[in-house]
Design a protein around this motif. Sequence first.
Motif, short mmCIF file in Angstrom:
data_model
loop_
_atom_site.label_atom_id
_atom_site.label_comp_id
_atom_site.label_asym_id
_atom_site.label_seq_id
_atom_site.Cartn_x
_atom_site.Cartn_y
_atom_site.Cartn_z
N LEU A 279 45.50 41.48 29.87
CA LEU A 279 45.07 40.09 29.84
C LEU A 279 46.13 39.21 30.49
N ARG A 280 45.71 38.29 31.32
CA ARG A 280 46.64 37.37 31.96
C ARG A 280 46.10 35.95 31.85
N SER A 281 46.97 35.02 31.47
CA SER A 281 46.55 33.63 31.40
C SER A 281 46.25 33.14 32.81
N LEU A 282 45.41 32.12 32.89
CA LEU A 282 44.88 31.67 34.17
C LEU A 282 45.12 30.18 34.32
N GLU A 283 45.73 29.79 35.43
CA GLU A 283 45.94 28.38 35.74
C GLU A 283 45.06 28.00 36.93
N PRO A 284 44.21 26.98 36.78
CA PRO A 284 43.45 26.51 37.95
C PRO A 284 44.39 26.08 39.07
N ILE A 285 44.09 26.52 40.28
CA ILE A 285 44.93 26.21 41.43
C ILE A 285 44.17 25.27 42.36
N PRO A 286 44.61 24.00 42.49
CA PRO A 286 43.92 23.06 43.39
C PRO A 286 43.95 23.56 44.83
#
Length: 340
Positions: A62-69
């Motif tokens: 599992l890996r956390s996810l950051e929205p990338i503009p």
Amino acid sequence: MTERLLVPFEESDVFLLLERLRKMYLEAPKQLTLGGLPARPYPVMRAGGRVVRGLPVSDSRLRSLEPIPHRRRVAAVDASIKTLFDLGAARVVESKVVAGVWRGFERQVILGPYKRLALVGDRDEAGEWLLRVELELALRVLHRLGPGDFLLLDRSLAAPPSLKDSTRRVFEKLDRMAAAKGVILVGIVKRSRLKMNTGESLVGYVVTIAERRLPGVPWYYHPVFKESLLPDWLLGDVCIARFSELSEGAFRVDVSRRALASGDLERIMGEIAFIQDLATPGYPYPLKAVHDLARVGDHEADLDRLRILEVLRREGLERFFLADLRSATFKERCLWGELG
């Protein structure tokens, strides 16, 4: 009327249902490790008559996810299907298919909607025809994309041997051409059939683990299967992702293996998360938009039926067609008391 609605279930059926659910959710797998400990459950996929065993599910994947503009173009394709006439041995079906291109939340172009029509013999033939309709429009919209852009499909990136060779070649052509242009082909599956060896849904199982390990944040899970074990006709590598902390569920996400050969999965997932629909958190806005545009309403379908009957009348085929239609719907009309 109330008494008819409250007919009790057979007790034996309830008992069997509960037994199967207990085995699925509560009993540990019977497989043991070499050390004698219970083995961790693992995903299974039926592929061309054989079962592909996935990697044991572990929260370490599992890996956390950051929205990338980003300002990349995102194209999406979707098609609906509706039965217009049931002739018993065959059905007349219609599809409305739409493609669109967005940059951020700015719509650049819409292709369609286009209406398609076919006579199909069964559900499998209808499903393959719908796939062809989507792929043909996807090839058209691909020409509007360039390196780093996305092409989203509302289905898995799978071209199994059960499809006609011609359909498989079209799917493989789309994947090949997208990779050649540097376009990232992605399939997002709203309702996945992937399961664990225990019988549970793979997506549901991963969601349960993620709620404990990464509560309240977007995440993705990868790898699910060893790439070397995947059949050639599975064009995408399988991930599970929840693109928003506001989303209750997660999706199976297939990313073209050709695209991953030169791309970063974490960046791809982050950029998909950036384009999610604000009204439907966790789901890409372009896919939601083309889905809405591709809907066929009941009134629209009724008008289309009249248009087809008018064409058949002009061609002298209406009386044969209506004879088949009345024969096929006799049982339904009797059950609903519509015989006058």
